[in-house]
Scaffold this motif. Structure first.
Motif, PDB file in Angstrom:
ATOM      1  N   GLY A   1       0.827  -1.203   0.000  1.00 12.42           N
ATOM      2  CA  GLY A   1       0.000   0.000   0.000  1.00 12.42           C
ATOM      3  C   GLY A   1       0.858   1.247   0.000  1.00 12.42           C
ATOM      4  O   GLY A   1       2.044   1.202  -0.308  1.00 12.42           O
ATOM      5  N   TRP A   2       0.234   2.356   0.333  1.00  7.31           N
ATOM      6  CA  TRP A   2       0.884   3.665   0.294  1.00  7.31           C
ATOM      7  C   TRP A   2       0.546   4.460   1.547  1.00  7.31           C
ATOM      8  O   TRP A   2      -0.555   4.339   2.080  1.00  7.31           O
ATOM      9  N   ALA A   3       1.501   5.298   1.970  1.00  2.81           N
ATOM     10  CA  ALA A   3       1.238   6.307   3.004  1.00  2.81           C
ATOM     11  C   ALA A   3       1.259   7.668   2.327  1.00  2.81           C
ATOM     12  O   ALA A   3       2.049   7.903   1.405  1.00  2.81           O
ATOM     13  N   TRP A   4       0.393   8.548   2.804  1.00  4.79           N
ATOM     14  CA  TRP A   4       0.190   9.843   2.125  1.00  4.79           C
ATOM     15  C   TRP A   4       0.116  11.012   3.093  1.00  4.79           C
ATOM     16  O   TRP A   4      -0.402  10.868   4.210  1.00  4.79           O
ATOM     17  N   LEU A   5       0.552  12.161   2.597  1.00  3.56           N
ATOM     18  CA  LEU A   5       0.175  13.436   3.191  1.00  3.56           C
ATOM     19  C   LEU A   5      -0.835  14.030   2.227  1.00  3.56           C
ATOM     20  O   LEU A   5      -0.527  14.209   1.032  1.00  3.56           O
ATOM     21  N   VAL A   6      -2.045  14.255   2.715  1.00  4.55           N
ATOM     22  CA  VAL A   6      -3.104  14.742   1.826  1.00  4.55           C
ATOM     23  C   VAL A   6      -3.630  16.085   2.312  1.00  4.55           C
ATOM     24  O   VAL A   6      -3.597  16.404   3.508  1.00  4.55           O
ATOM     25  N   TRP A   7      -4.084  16.860   1.349  1.00  9.08           N
ATOM     26  CA  TRP A   7      -4.783  18.128   1.611  1.00  9.08           C
ATOM     27  C   TRP A   7      -6.267  17.806   1.532  1.00  9.08           C
ATOM     28  O   TRP A   7      -6.777  17.426   0.481  1.00  9.08           O
ATOM     29  N   ASP A   8      -6.946  17.902   2.673  1.00 10.19           N
ATOM     30  CA  ASP A   8      -8.329  17.447   2.763  1.00 10.19           C
ATOM     31  C   ASP A   8      -9.208  18.608   3.206  1.00 10.19           C
ATOM     32  O   ASP A   8      -9.320  18.887   4.407  1.00 10.19           O
ATOM     33  N   ALA A   9      -9.802  19.286   2.236  1.00  6.59           N
ATOM     34  CA  ALA A   9     -10.731  20.386   2.516  1.00  6.59           C
ATOM     35  C   ALA A   9     -10.140  21.392   3.512  1.00  6.59           C
ATOM     36  O   ALA A   9     -10.779  21.746   4.509  1.00  6.59           O
ATOM     37  N   GLY A  10      -8.946  21.821   3.238  1.00  9.66           N
ATOM     38  CA  GLY A  10      -8.350  22.878   4.061  1.00  9.66           C
ATOM     39  C   GLY A  10      -7.494  22.405   5.201  1.00  9.66           C
ATOM     40  O   GLY A  10      -6.997  23.212   6.000  1.00  9.66           O
ATOM     41  N   LYS A  11      -7.287  21.080   5.290  1.00 10.99           N
ATOM     42  CA  LYS A  11      -6.481  20.554   6.390  1.00 10.99           C
ATOM     43  C   LYS A  11      -5.539  19.469   5.875  1.00 10.99           C
ATOM     44  O   LYS A  11      -5.917  18.697   4.996  1.00 10.99           O
ATOM     45  N   LEU A  12      -4.347  19.425   6.405  1.00  5.92           N
ATOM     46  CA  LEU A  12      -3.404  18.353   6.048  1.00  5.92           C
ATOM     47  C   LEU A  12      -3.645  17.149   6.954  1.00  5.92           C
ATOM     48  O   LEU A  12      -3.828  17.299   8.170  1.00  5.92           O
ATOM     49  N   ARG A  13      -3.625  15.962   6.364  1.00  2.00           N
ATOM     50  CA  ARG A  13      -3.825  14.728   7.133  1.00  2.00           C
ATOM     51  C   ARG A  13      -2.877  13.658   6.610  1.00  2.00           C
ATOM     52  O   ARG A  13      -2.455  13.704   5.450  1.00  2.00           O
ATOM     53  N   VAL A  14      -2.576  12.664   7.441  1.00  2.47           N
ATOM     54  CA  VAL A  14      -1.866  11.470   7.006  1.00  2.47           C
ATOM     55  C   VAL A  14      -2.902  10.381   6.761  1.00  2.47           C
ATOM     56  O   VAL A  14      -3.813  10.195   7.566  1.00  2.47           O
ATOM     57  N   GLU A  15      -2.762   9.693   5.629  1.00  8.80           N
ATOM     58  CA  GLU A  15      -3.674   8.593   5.308  1.00  8.80           C
ATOM     59  C   GLU A  15      -2.872   7.441   4.719  1.00  8.80           C
ATOM     60  O   GLU A  15      -1.747   7.638   4.251  1.00  8.80           O
ATOM     61  N   THR A  16      -3.474   6.286   4.683  1.00  8.07           N
ATOM     62  CA  THR A  16      -2.886   5.154   3.963  1.00  8.07           C
ATOM     63  C   THR A  16      -3.940   4.566   3.042  1.00  8.07           C
ATOM     64  O   THR A  16      -5.147   4.726   3.277  1.00  8.07           O
ATOM     65  N   THR A  17      -3.468   3.924   1.973  1.00  7.12           N
ATOM     66  CA  THR A  17      -4.378   3.204   1.080  1.00  7.12           C
ATOM     67  C   THR A  17      -3.780   1.831   0.794  1.00  7.12           C
ATOM     68  O   THR A  17      -2.550   1.686   0.743  1.00  7.12           O
ATOM     69  N   PRO A  18      -4.618   0.815   0.582  1.00  2.76           N
ATOM     70  CA  PRO A  18      -4.105  -0.499   0.222  1.00  2.76           C
ATOM     71  C   PRO A  18      -3.848  -0.591  -1.280  1.00  2.76           C
ATOM     72  O   PRO A  18      -4.411   0.172  -2.077  1.00  2.76           O
ATOM     73  N   ASN A  19      -3.009  -1.530  -1.654  1.00  2.00           N
ATOM     74  CA  ASN A  19      -2.770  -1.833  -3.081  1.00  2.00           C
ATOM     75  C   ASN A  19      -2.383  -0.576  -3.858  1.00  2.00           C
ATOM     76  O   ASN A  19      -1.494   0.145  -3.451  1.00  2.00           O
ATOM     77  N   GLN A  20      -3.058  -0.303  -5.006  1.00  2.00           N
ATOM     78  CA  GLN A  20      -2.776   0.932  -5.744  1.00  2.00           C
ATOM     79  C   GLN A  20      -3.946   1.909  -5.651  1.00  2.00           C
ATOM     80  O   GLN A  20      -4.097   2.782  -6.516  1.00  2.00           O
ATOM     81  N   ASP A  21      -4.747   1.776  -4.604  1.00  2.00           N
ATOM     82  CA  ASP A  21      -5.810   2.762  -4.410  1.00  2.00           C
ATOM     83  C   ASP A  21      -5.172   4.124  -4.145  1.00  2.00           C
ATOM     84  O   ASP A  21      -4.117   4.216  -3.516  1.00  2.00           O
ATOM     85  N   THR A  22      -5.844   5.165  -4.625  1.00  2.00           N
ATOM     86  CA  THR A  22      -5.360   6.521  -4.370  1.00  2.00           C
ATOM     87  C   THR A  22      -6.214   7.144  -3.267  1.00  2.00           C
ATOM     88  O   THR A  22      -7.348   6.706  -3.034  1.00  2.00           O
ATOM     89  N   PRO A  23      -5.693   8.174  -2.608  1.00  3.52           N
ATOM     90  CA  PRO A  23      -6.516   8.861  -1.592  1.00  3.52           C
ATOM     91  C   PRO A  23      -7.348   9.990  -2.194  1.00  3.52           C
ATOM     92  O   PRO A  23      -7.906  10.786  -1.467  1.00  3.52           O
ATOM     93  N   LEU A  24      -7.450  10.024  -3.528  1.00  5.21           N
ATOM     94  CA  LEU A  24      -8.150  11.130  -4.183  1.00  5.21           C
ATOM     95  C   LEU A  24      -9.606  11.220  -3.758  1.00  5.21           C
ATOM     96  O   LEU A  24     -10.294  10.219  -3.639  1.00  5.21           O
ATOM     97  N   GLY A  25     -10.042  12.414  -3.515  1.00  6.51           N
ATOM     98  CA  GLY A  25     -11.450  12.694  -3.284  1.00  6.51           C
ATOM     99  C   GLY A  25     -11.758  14.020  -3.954  1.00  6.51           C
ATOM    100  O   GLY A  25     -10.839  14.697  -4.408  1.00  6.51           O
ATOM    101  N   VAL A  26     -13.022  14.383  -3.991  1.00  8.26           N
ATOM    102  CA  VAL A  26     -13.384  15.622  -4.684  1.00  8.26           C
ATOM    103  C   VAL A  26     -12.648  16.814  -4.090  1.00  8.26           C
ATOM    104  O   VAL A  26     -12.165  17.690  -4.793  1.00  8.26           O
TER     105      VAL A  26
END
Ligand SMILES: [Fe+2]
Length: 239
Positions: free
Chosen positions: A164-189
């Motif tokens: 999987g992957w570990a991420w730093l994501v920008w989520d509606a005005g806030k930075l968060r750490v997330e993980t995804t399995p396999n090749q899933d992306t953390p993309l959201g609108v």
């Protein structure tokens, strides 16, 4: 207050870097209206990240693994040529509306193409130890400190079971750490990754074998913070 020549130049470099990185990732620019099935060249040599990430791992990872995801995505496009009319990001954001016959291939191979394209941009030789400017301020605001962010990212990266992957994501005005399995992306609108760490064994096994913790520790030496800051800047500008 007028900007100094130095700060103007820094701003220009940031914006130019964001413009260079964004099309690769399928952000909505005029040049990225169609799906890219090209393997993006690495912005450095295969041995540039030594000793932290070895040249052979980089070569196989880029030329074989990333290329295979693009081949897999291209096969899906052969079955459903209309996929070409969307950017990679648009496809990944609309998986549920894609034809069922290609949905899994786009999720896995398209996700692999997207994730690796971002990953290469997040790395750099002779990297600085930490971010500066607005990204540094946002990390301090949302995690307490840069060290707390690194600790959270490392802990979650270590906890991934399997690939999987570990991420730093920008989520509606806030930075968060997330993980995804396999090749899933953390993309959201309203959610975008700005830093990713590949935790598939193909990313580190040649040098580190089972020692994932050593690979994660090495990763911090080669994070391209100016590129991550440029992606962050791009998202904040669009918010
Ligand atoms: Fe990978």
């Amino acid at each position: 207050m007028p900007q100094s020549r130095g700060s103007t130049r820094r701003e220009f470099i940031k914006v130019a870097m964001a413009a260079a990185v964004a099309p690769t990732l399928g952000f909505a620019t005029q040049a990225a209206e169609k799906l890219s099935l090209e393997l993006p060249p690495l912005p450095y040599a295969y041995d540039a990240l030594e000793p932290y990430i070895d040249a052979e791992t980089m070569r196989l990872h880029h030329q074989k693994h990333h290329a295979a995801y693009i081949t897999g995505l291209a096969k899906a496009v052969e079955q459903a040529p209309e996929l070409r009319r969307k950017t990679l990001e648009e496809l990944l954001l609309s998986l549920s509306s894609l034809p069922e016959s290609v949905r899994t291939a786009v999720r896995n191979h398209g996700g692999g193409h997207y994730n690796h394209s971002l990953f290469w941009q997040c790395l750099a030789p002779k990297a600085q130890a930490s971010p500066e400017g607005p990204l540094a301020a946002a990390i301090a605001r949302d995690f307490g400190s840069f060290d707390s962010f690194k600790e959270s990212f490392t802990k979650q990266a270590m906890a991934i079971f399997g690939s999987g992957w570990a991420w730093l994501v920008w989520d509606a005005g806030k930075l968060r750490v997330e993980t995804t399995p396999n090749q899933d992306t953390p993309l959201g609108v309203r959610k975008k990754p700005i830093l990713g760490l590949d935790l598939w064994e193909h990313a580190y096994y040649l040098r580190y074998q089972w020692r994932r913790a050593e690979y994660i520790a090495a990763f911090w030496h080669v994070v391209n913070w100016p590129a991550v800051a440029a992606l962050f800047h791009n998202l904040v500008q669009r918010a």
